[in-house]
Motif scaffolding. Structure first.
Motif, PDB file in Angstrom:
ATOM      1  N   GLY A   1       0.800  -1.214   0.000  1.00  0.00           N
ATOM      2  CA  GLY A   1       0.000   0.000   0.000  1.00  0.00           C
ATOM      3  C   GLY A   1       0.835   1.268   0.000  1.00  0.00           C
ATOM      4  N   VAL A   2       0.129   2.385  -0.238  1.00  0.00           N
ATOM      5  CA  VAL A   2       0.782   3.697  -0.314  1.00  0.00           C
ATOM      6  C   VAL A   2       0.417   4.565   0.884  1.00  0.00           C
ATOM      7  N   GLY A   3      -0.455   4.044   1.776  1.00  0.00           N
ATOM      8  CA  GLY A   3      -0.807   4.778   2.991  1.00  0.00           C
ATOM      9  C   GLY A   3      -2.006   5.700   2.784  1.00  0.00           C
ATOM     10  N   VAL A   4      -2.647   6.060   3.914  1.00  0.00           N
ATOM     11  CA  VAL A   4      -3.786   6.995   3.877  1.00  0.00           C
ATOM     12  C   VAL A   4      -3.303   8.321   3.278  1.00  0.00           C
ATOM     13  N   GLY A   5      -4.020   8.824   2.285  1.00  0.00           N
ATOM     14  CA  GLY A   5      -3.638  10.084   1.624  1.00  0.00           C
ATOM     15  C   GLY A   5      -2.536   9.913   0.596  1.00  0.00           C
ATOM     16  N   GLY A   6      -2.108   8.657   0.354  1.00  0.00           N
ATOM     17  CA  GLY A   6      -0.965   8.425  -0.542  1.00  0.00           C
ATOM     18  C   GLY A   6      -1.335   8.082  -1.983  1.00  0.00           C
ATOM     19  N   PHE A   7      -2.614   8.035  -2.301  1.00  0.00           N
ATOM     20  CA  PHE A   7      -3.003   7.686  -3.687  1.00  0.00           C
ATOM     21  C   PHE A   7      -2.414   8.700  -4.675  1.00  0.00           C
ATOM     22  N   GLY A   8      -1.803   8.182  -5.765  1.00  0.00           N
ATOM     23  CA  GLY A   8      -1.360   9.041  -6.857  1.00  0.00           C
ATOM     24  C   GLY A   8      -2.478   9.165  -7.884  1.00  0.00           C
ATOM     25  N   GLU A   9      -2.360  10.163  -8.747  1.00  0.00           N
ATOM     26  CA  GLU A   9      -3.412  10.377  -9.749  1.00  0.00           C
ATOM     27  C   GLU A   9      -3.262   9.367 -10.885  1.00  0.00           C
ATOM     28  N   PRO A  10      -4.292   8.561 -11.167  1.00  0.00           N
ATOM     29  CA  PRO A  10      -4.196   7.586 -12.260  1.00  0.00           C
ATOM     30  C   PRO A  10      -4.046   8.319 -13.590  1.00  0.00           C
ATOM     31  N   ASP A  11      -3.334   7.691 -14.546  1.00  0.00           N
ATOM     32  CA  ASP A  11      -3.145   8.405 -15.809  1.00  0.00           C
ATOM     33  C   ASP A  11      -4.223   8.058 -16.829  1.00  0.00           C
ATOM     34  N   ASP A  12      -5.243   7.326 -16.405  1.00  0.00           N
ATOM     35  CA  ASP A  12      -6.346   7.027 -17.327  1.00  0.00           C
ATOM     36  C   ASP A  12      -7.636   6.876 -16.510  1.00  0.00           C
ATOM     37  N   VAL A  13      -8.718   6.661 -17.240  1.00  0.00           N
ATOM     38  CA  VAL A  13     -10.026   6.471 -16.614  1.00  0.00           C
ATOM     39  C   VAL A  13     -10.003   5.197 -15.756  1.00  0.00           C
ATOM     40  N   ILE A  14     -10.676   5.236 -14.599  1.00  0.00           N
ATOM     41  CA  ILE A  14     -10.845   4.039 -13.770  1.00  0.00           C
ATOM     42  C   ILE A  14     -12.148   3.358 -14.192  1.00  0.00           C
TER      43      ILE A  14
ATOM     44  N   THR B   1      -8.100  13.100  -1.134  1.00  0.00           N
ATOM     45  CA  THR B   1      -6.719  13.247  -1.605  1.00  0.00           C
ATOM     46  C   THR B   1      -6.790  14.160  -2.835  1.00  0.00           C
ATOM     47  N   PRO B   2      -5.908  15.153  -2.952  1.00  0.00           N
ATOM     48  CA  PRO B   2      -6.070  16.139  -4.033  1.00  0.00           C
ATOM     49  C   PRO B   2      -5.637  15.608  -5.393  1.00  0.00           C
ATOM     50  N   ILE B   3      -6.415  14.693  -5.935  1.00  0.00           N
ATOM     51  CA  ILE B   3      -6.175  14.141  -7.270  1.00  0.00           C
ATOM     52  C   ILE B   3      -7.500  14.178  -8.025  1.00  0.00           C
ATOM     53  N   THR B   4      -7.399  14.115  -9.353  1.00  0.00           N
ATOM     54  CA  THR B   4      -8.602  14.153 -10.193  1.00  0.00           C
ATOM     55  C   THR B   4      -8.737  12.808 -10.884  1.00  0.00           C
TER      56      THR B   4
END
Ligand code: S3P
Length: 451
Positions: A82-95, A114-117
């Motif tokens: 895992g990347v930890g709470v708040g550690g998600f990176g922004e995916p480079d494509d649609v989920i 988490t501040p990602i789109t």
């Protein structure tokens, strides 16, 4: 996977009694949560017994897209770094969450603070399902979202950069919504509180506690008040996923309605927030026993033994039981069709917004098989035809809904004429071994359309 291959027509017909042992795959709800909570921990979570249905595989791919390292080591054996709470990176494509409402709604919660789109989509069934029930409470944390009319996918969420903790009363009894709010609360400072008037499945609460979060539930006059302290460091776990009671329901119910049957279904979790079907079947007079009752990983577990039950009678299923058997009404309705008398199911509005409108899908197919069904916005009733009394002889539309497909195939094992489904393909989302498992018990299933 938003694509769905060519339709797989399938027919079930009367054959010999069902006999033997049915080994059910891992629980779908717990499998999704194992991957997501593993991805939100720092270090390696090991999972055994993971359900390898398409819904869960789509969640595994999503966790990898957010930056977790997800590896399959063998059948059902996985690890998540895992990347930890708040550690998600922004995916480079649609989920793409395929057919899975649980997948998309829980993942929306997990990324919302988490501040990602992130843009989400799914198959035609999922793109028709309401998402505002999740994005409305997420907006209270500061998450923005834009989707199609009616809050439908595809939808883009912009995670809150400075999330606020939330106190939220669920307007619908939904474990998915409760879980989305709790997962979002993980990365908000302070206490996030969710209040539910009716108890829904509590796997998220139990597993968050297991991963080291501070979470408590008080039962009050308002209902269950669940309080989570934000910003914990989740500790990786070794998880043995229990077998899925919602999948066990199919061989159990098939055995109850098929003359001469006697089937053992070992190791089924009987968490009270999931076991409403088995209680209902026993009240109807089913010959369904719990053997070797025990506790495993803090959950009650038993081996279920189901025998042909020609004495079953229709009942009124209490509305307050709905949440504990919400996925089991399709299979219950065909047991009701094979019982004597009328079965009434009330307080089940949520069935209209599942993978399909399950009241409409079951009512249409049962009527085509010669069964009288009445329905309203939040209720339906089935007139039993007695053991072996359902005429059958129809092809039922499954509307991209695995549970509708499996329910009608079970009916065909006991009806006078065969029952076909137009597409058994969606069964792979939750119970990929349904066909070989049922065949091994003696079920006559073939990949044609002869209803
Ligand atoms: C699930 C919750 C239920 C259920 C679904 C799995 C979960 O949905 O129907 O199959 O794992 O939280 P709702 O929360 O919409 O009732």
């Amino acid at each position: 996977m938003s694509g769905h291959g060519d339709p797989v027509p399938m027919t079930a017909r009367r054959g010999p009694p069902l006999k033997g042992t049915a080994r059910i795959p891992g629980d779908k709800s717990i499998s999704h949560r194992s991957l997501i909570l593993g991805a939100l921990s720092v270090g390696e979570t090991r999972i055994t017994g993971l359900l390898e249905g398409q819904d869960v595989l789509d969640t595994a791919s999503a966790m990898a897209a957010f930056g977790a390292e997800v590896t399959q080591h063998g059948p059902g054996e996985w690890s998540v770094h895992g990347v930890g709470v708040g550690g998600f990176g922004e995916p480079d494509d649609v989920i793409d969450c395929g057919n899975s409402g649980t997948g998309v709604r829980l993942i929306m919660g997990a990324m919302a603070t988490t501040p990602i789109t992130v843009t989400f989509t799914g198959d035609a069934s999922l793109r028709g399902r309401p998402m505002a029930r999740v994005t409305d409470p997420l907006a209270l944390f500061g998450t923005r979202s834009v989707g199609r009319a009616g809050g439908r996918l595809p939808m883009t969420l912009v995670g809150a950069a400075e999330p606020l903790p939330v106190r939220y009363t669920l307007p619908v009894p939904s474990a998915q919504v409760k879980s989305a709010v709790l997962l979002a609360g993980l990365n908000a400072p302070g206490e996030t509180v969710v209040i539910e008037a009716e108890a829904t499945r509590d796997h998220t609460e139990r597993m968050l506690a297991g991963f080291g979060a501070e979470i408590s539930t008080q039962v009050t006059a308002e209902g269950r008040v669940i309080t989570l302290v934000g910003r914990p460091e989740l500790r990786p776990q070794a998880i043995a996923v229990p077998r899925d009671p919602s999948s066990a329901a199919f061989p159990v119910c098939a055995a109850l309605i098929t003359e001469g049957s006697d089937v053992l279904v070992p190791n089924i979790g009987l968490n009270p927030t999931r076991a409403g079907l088995f209680q209902t079947l026993r009240e109807m007079g089913a010959n369904l026993t719990y053997e070797n009752e025990r506790e495993e990983g803090g959950e009650p577990v038993a081996d279920l033994r189901a025998r042909f039950s020609p004495e079953m009678k229709g009942i009124e299923v209490p509305p307050e039981r709905a949440a504990s058997m919400i996925d089991e009404y399709p299979i219950l309705s065909l047991v009701a069709a094979c019982a004597e008398g009328r079965t009434e199911m009330r307080g089940v509005r949520e069935l209209r917004v599942k993978e399909s409108d399950r009241i409409a899908a079951m009512a249409d197919g049962l009527r085509a098989c010669g069964v009288t069904v009445e329905d309203g916005p939040d209720w339906w009733s089935v007139e039993g035809r007695g053991p072996g009394g359902v005429p059958g002889g129809a092809t039922c539309a499954t509307h991209l809904d695995h549970r509708i497909a499996m329910s009608f195939l079970c009916l065909g094992l006991a009806s006078k004429k065969p029952v076909s489904v137009d597409d058994a393909g969606p069964i792979a989302t939750s119970f990929p071994v349904f066909e070989p498992l049922m065949r091994a018990l003696g079920a006559h299933l073939d990949r044609t359309n002869r209803g």
